[in-house]
Every structure is written in structure tokens, then in C-alpha cells.
Scaffold this motif. Sequence first.
Motif, PDB file in Angstrom:
ATOM      1  N   VAL A  48      36.789  37.109  35.442  1.00 20.28           N
ATOM      2  CA  VAL A  48      37.699  37.183  36.745  1.00 20.28           C
ATOM      3  C   VAL A  48      37.077  37.200  37.870  1.00 20.28           C
ATOM      4  O   VAL A  48      35.878  37.363  37.870  1.00 20.28           O
ATOM      5  N   GLY A  49      37.607  36.877  38.997  1.00 20.51           N
ATOM      6  CA  GLY A  49      37.036  36.667  40.335  1.00 20.51           C
ATOM      7  C   GLY A  49      37.855  35.979  41.169  1.00 20.51           C
ATOM      8  O   GLY A  49      38.988  35.194  40.837  1.00 20.51           O
ATOM      9  N   GLU A  50      37.631  35.737  42.500  1.00 21.72           N
ATOM     10  CA  GLU A  50      38.572  34.911  43.375  1.00 21.72           C
ATOM     11  C   GLU A  50      38.349  33.693  43.277  1.00 21.72           C
ATOM     12  O   GLU A  50      37.665  33.208  42.558  1.00 21.72           O
ATOM     13  N   SER A  51      39.329  32.923  43.851  1.00 16.73           N
ATOM     14  CA  SER A  51      39.064  31.539  43.613  1.00 16.73           C
ATOM     15  C   SER A  51      37.677  31.170  44.327  1.00 16.73           C
ATOM     16  O   SER A  51      37.415  31.509  45.704  1.00 16.73           O
ATOM     17  N   TYR A 230      31.310  36.504  40.952  1.00 12.92           N
ATOM     18  CA  TYR A 230      31.373  36.492  42.569  1.00 12.92           C
ATOM     19  C   TYR A 230      30.553  35.183  42.963  1.00 12.92           C
ATOM     20  O   TYR A 230      29.413  35.366  42.851  1.00 12.92           O
ATOM     21  N   LEU A 231      30.839  34.238  43.466  1.00 11.46           N
ATOM     22  CA  LEU A 231      29.885  33.174  44.077  1.00 11.46           C
ATOM     23  C   LEU A 231      28.918  32.734  43.176  1.00 11.46           C
ATOM     24  O   LEU A 231      27.873  32.467  43.129  1.00 11.46           O
ATOM     25  N   THR A 254      36.811  46.729  44.144  1.00  8.40           N
ATOM     26  CA  THR A 254      38.186  46.180  45.149  1.00  8.40           C
ATOM     27  C   THR A 254      39.056  45.481  44.236  1.00  8.40           C
ATOM     28  O   THR A 254      40.113  45.595  44.426  1.00  8.40           O
ATOM     29  N   LEU A 255      38.575  44.540  43.365  1.00  5.16           N
ATOM     30  CA  LEU A 255      39.619  43.780  42.404  1.00  5.16           C
ATOM     31  C   LEU A 255      40.348  44.588  41.744  1.00  5.16           C
ATOM     32  O   LEU A 255      41.745  44.607  41.898  1.00  5.16           O
TER      33      LEU A 255
END
Length: 324
Positions: A48-51, A230-231, A254-255
Motif C-alpha cells: 500500500v502507498g500513495e500513487s 513511500y517513494l 496517516t494512511l
Amino acid sequence: MSTPLLRIKDLKKYFPIKVGLLGKVVGYVKAVDGVSFDIDLGEVVSIVGESGSGKTTIAKCILLLERLTYGKILYNGEDVTLLRAEKLREYRRSIQAVFQNPFLSLDPRMNVFDILAEPVKINMKLSREELYEYISSLLNMVGLDRSFLDKYPHELSGGQAQRVAIARAISLKPRLIILDEPTSALDVSVQAQILNLLADLKNELNLSYLLITHDLSIVKYISDRIIVVYLGRIMEEGLSEEILDKPLHPYTQTLFSAIPDPYTRSSRERIILRGEPPSPINPPPGCRFHTRCPYVMEVCKRQEPDEIRFSSTHKVYCWLYVEK
């Protein structure tokens, strides 16, 4: 200790940035920058993680759709980048994928029978009657009947098309299926049906899943283990119940603060993440998350944190948990 089905060791994938007619390389996009994890047989691992965090690039490297810049992918202990001929074909049969939009992965010029029969004809020696019965059995396993054999993708609903895509993925009897946002293009009611189908197939066929998603409610429902990226780097990894009950990394907190809990009246405090992720072309020194972290310290800006283990299964990369 048994060998994991799949082991990723220090995986890096850099994309060159080229300019000019001669294609001079002036830099690299560090999409994945040193990721390591295992997947065991029968396990569901979610990334999982941001785009832009590198999730899909990891999946493409495992599927050999992207060439590794550095690192190893070991399948049953063997380096897949060194496999040749029949062993490479066996690996490709054993690792299948279901993508986000089934209408983009199903050939619009082929009916459902031909879509499912194509890989089977190449990899299995079946008579015409055996092929028809096998394709029919695949449809039955995903909740569709034989009336769908003559239909084309444009005649299917989103859920039906995704069921056909799942049938194609299991047609070669794989051991691992990569699910890249498998329900994000579907209605909420259909999402639940597809997730239940995937859970049933996992138990019936003893499958492993690598789930790539940003929908954390799905992760909560289906995962055995969660990896937060992340990144291009792993921030935290652990069993689902460990991370859901007590997320440790500020990014994980945060997620998961955004997941609604229908079983409690009190709403979880939502943590708002400020700013945008830095560019993977020039990631910040130290912890990748320090430019957005509410708990940032000076050491976070200078030095990358080591792995901190809270149990044999739960680890985090964060200076907050380093003993002073």
C-alpha cells in the motif's frame, strides 16, 4: 525454515531520463529503491502507498515486464533473471496477474472462449472437447455459466469482465497472482463480490496473492501481511492485525487514519498529510518521509533509519523508535 515462494532482495528500478536527439541520460527516476520482502505459499501480501510510491513498478518487475536495475527475485530459491527456456516458461505460468481495468486487458476482438482458450492451447495439450470442458469449468469457478462463452468484452458488465480476467489468470494453475487494483474500477457492491470470489479461489486452489492497492478497506478485508511503501522504500511491514491495531510509522498512521470503522461510533482522528511527495528523480536525503512528517527530527534529514523490529513479523524504518 522453509524457502518462501517468492523472495525480493534489495530490488531497485531506475528509469533513465533522456534529453536531445542522441538521448543523453541526465538523471534517473528512482521508482523503486531497495525493497526486500517475502511471499509464502498461500499468503496474501498487500503493498500500500500513495500513487507514485512504486507499487506497480514492483509488480511489473516480478512479472518480468520491467528489467531490474539491481537486486534479485528468487522463485523457490532460484534467481528468475537467470532462468532460461522451460524454467522461464514455468515461472511465467506460475505468476499471473489481474489488472485494474479488465476492459483494457481483454482483447475486444475475441470472445470469452477464445480469450480463455488462448493461453491454455499454448501451454496444455487438450483435445477440442477437453478444451471446451476446461474453459467451461473455469467460468463456473468464477461464477459465470456457459452462456458467456460466445460473448465479447463489450457485452459484459465490469464485474463480469473482471471475473473473466480472473478465470484467465487461474487457467494455467499459477501459484501466485498479482492483483493490481483489482476492484477500483468497479461499483462498491461488485467489489465485495469480487473480493469474496478471490478469497474462495485462494482457499480452493491454495493460491498466494500480491495485492497492489491504495484502497485500505480492501487491505483490511483480505490481507495476511501489509507492506507500506513511500517513494520507492518500505516504511513499515507486519501482519495485518499488527499494523491495523498499532501502526508505528507516521506515514502508516496517516494512511490508516482514513479507514472508516463501521463497528464503532467514535470516529478515528483523521491525520491530514501536508504537501506533496518529493520527486523520485531527486529524493531527499535521510528518511524519505521527513519532508512531510509531523515528528521530524534533525537526524531524519541526514541519515536513513535502520530496520527496527518490534516482533519477528513487525518492523519499521523510523528514527522515533531508535533508543536514544
